[in-house]
Design a protein around this motif. Sequence first.
Motif, short mmCIF file in Angstrom:
data_model
loop_
_atom_site.label_atom_id
_atom_site.label_comp_id
_atom_site.label_asym_id
_atom_site.label_seq_id
_atom_site.Cartn_x
_atom_site.Cartn_y
_atom_site.Cartn_z
N UNK A 177 20.89 16.70 -13.54
CA UNK A 177 19.83 17.48 -14.19
C UNK A 177 20.34 18.84 -14.64
N UNK A 178 19.84 19.27 -15.81
CA UNK A 178 19.94 20.65 -16.29
C UNK A 178 21.35 21.10 -16.68
N UNK A 179 22.33 20.24 -16.55
CA UNK A 179 23.70 20.65 -16.83
C UNK A 179 24.25 19.89 -18.02
N UNK A 180 24.66 20.61 -19.05
CA UNK A 180 25.26 19.97 -20.22
C UNK A 180 26.72 19.64 -19.93
N UNK A 181 27.13 18.44 -20.36
CA UNK A 181 28.53 18.07 -20.17
C UNK A 181 28.74 16.58 -20.23
N UNK A 182 29.97 16.16 -19.99
CA UNK A 182 30.34 14.76 -19.96
C UNK A 182 30.60 14.34 -18.52
N UNK A 183 30.05 13.18 -18.16
CA UNK A 183 30.22 12.65 -16.81
C UNK A 183 30.93 11.29 -16.92
N UNK A 184 31.79 11.01 -15.94
CA UNK A 184 32.66 9.83 -16.04
C UNK A 184 32.53 8.94 -14.80
N UNK A 185 32.77 7.65 -15.04
CA UNK A 185 32.84 6.68 -13.94
C UNK A 185 33.65 5.49 -14.42
N UNK A 186 34.27 4.80 -13.47
CA UNK A 186 35.00 3.56 -13.77
C UNK A 186 34.25 2.41 -13.12
N UNK A 187 33.88 1.42 -13.94
CA UNK A 187 33.08 0.28 -13.50
C UNK A 187 33.96 -0.94 -13.31
N UNK A 188 33.67 -1.70 -12.26
CA UNK A 188 34.45 -2.88 -11.91
C UNK A 188 33.62 -4.13 -12.18
N UNK A 189 34.05 -4.93 -13.14
CA UNK A 189 33.32 -6.13 -13.54
C UNK A 189 33.13 -7.09 -12.38
N UNK A 190 34.03 -7.12 -11.43
CA UNK A 190 33.91 -8.06 -10.32
C UNK A 190 32.64 -7.85 -9.52
N UNK A 191 32.11 -6.61 -9.54
CA UNK A 191 30.88 -6.34 -8.81
C UNK A 191 29.72 -7.13 -9.41
N UNK A 192 29.74 -7.36 -10.73
CA UNK A 192 28.71 -8.18 -11.37
C UNK A 192 28.75 -9.60 -10.81
N UNK A 193 29.93 -10.17 -10.76
CA UNK A 193 30.07 -11.55 -10.27
C UNK A 193 29.64 -11.66 -8.82
N UNK A 194 29.92 -10.66 -8.03
CA UNK A 194 29.52 -10.70 -6.62
C UNK A 194 28.00 -10.75 -6.49
N UNK A 195 27.30 -9.90 -7.25
CA UNK A 195 25.85 -9.81 -7.11
C UNK A 195 25.12 -10.96 -7.80
N UNK A 196 25.75 -11.63 -8.76
CA UNK A 196 25.12 -12.80 -9.39
C UNK A 196 25.15 -14.02 -8.47
N UNK A 197 25.86 -13.91 -7.37
CA UNK A 197 25.94 -15.05 -6.44
C UNK A 197 24.57 -15.47 -5.93
N UNK A 198 23.71 -14.48 -5.65
CA UNK A 198 22.41 -14.87 -5.08
C UNK A 198 21.25 -14.74 -6.07
N UNK A 199 21.49 -14.13 -7.24
CA UNK A 199 20.41 -14.02 -8.22
C UNK A 199 21.00 -13.83 -9.61
N UNK A 200 20.52 -14.62 -10.55
CA UNK A 200 20.90 -14.49 -11.96
C UNK A 200 19.66 -14.81 -12.78
N UNK A 201 19.03 -13.80 -13.41
CA UNK A 201 17.70 -13.99 -14.01
C UNK A 201 17.65 -14.97 -15.17
N UNK A 202 18.79 -15.22 -15.81
CA UNK A 202 18.79 -16.18 -16.93
C UNK A 202 19.75 -17.34 -16.66
#
Length: 318
Positions: free
Chosen positions: A268-293
């Motif tokens: 909040x309230x702070x102008x700037x660029x924020x960064x993160x690195x996302x790991x695709x494997x986390x998607x596959x892990x969480x789709x194990x018990x639920x995948x809406x389509x």
Amino acid sequence: MTAPSTLKVALAQISAVWLDKDRTLQKVLDSMESAANEQAELIVFGEGLVPGYPFWLPITHGTAWDDQIQKEIHAHYARQSVQIEKGDLVQVCSLAKKLKLAVYLGIIERPSDRGGHSLYCSLVYISANGEIRSVHRKLQPTYDERLTWSPGDGNGLQVHSLKNFTVGGLNCWENWMPLARTALYGQGENLHIAVWPGAVRNTENITRMIAQESRSFVISVSSLMRKTDFPADTPHLELILKNSPDVLANGGSCIAGPDGNWVMEPKADQEGLYYATLDYNRVLEERQNFDPVGHYSRPDVLELTVNRQRQHSVRFKD
């Protein structure tokens, strides 16, 4: 560049140079350069950033019928809007190609295929090859936004491959539309982009909710707007400033993971660029018990039909 299974993203929480297209686009270009210097592979900007959100409407009696003040501010807004067909995004595309940086950019579009006068809140995806791959016009402007924006169509309900990820996006409150989200899920989306004009109250709950529902990463990016950000050449500036709060948009950019937990809590309230690195494997892990389509869907009972034709008021047969 990171491995195919990971993606470094940049969230550009910046303010527009309000209703100044050229100067705001320069801030976009500068942000892209900064993100590339940090090895980001995708940068996301807030809703309608170029040239800015219609903050004047609720503070200047925007519903007044046939009101000259409203007409003059709207005309100024239209003059500063983005005309893609006339090359307004050429520099952004060229820089994206040079930097090998994918971009989601919120614009106010004045498209020639709808006559060239009405305005649409559009979310543009530009690939790392510098190509505009989709222009999603907001399906339903929210409340007072309807006084200046037109309703869009389904043409931009598209997803795009970005390394191992499949990315799609929606504007602001259309993220609350279950069928719009489903249209993207059904195309394999696993990185959802939600862009906002700027408010922690908008992003702090729905970002995690969409992540839990879709078992995807969700990036929310908001802009900033303060009373001091209104330029001196704004039409009817005295009236706008008289009724304006000190802060009109306080940000709220954030990221939730496929389990619904924060990767990055709202800023909040702070102008700037924020960064993160996302790991695709986390998607596959969480789709194990639920995948809406996928395995948790019943297309024999429930099925969504989507019209992705670009809508035209006039069709010519020459």
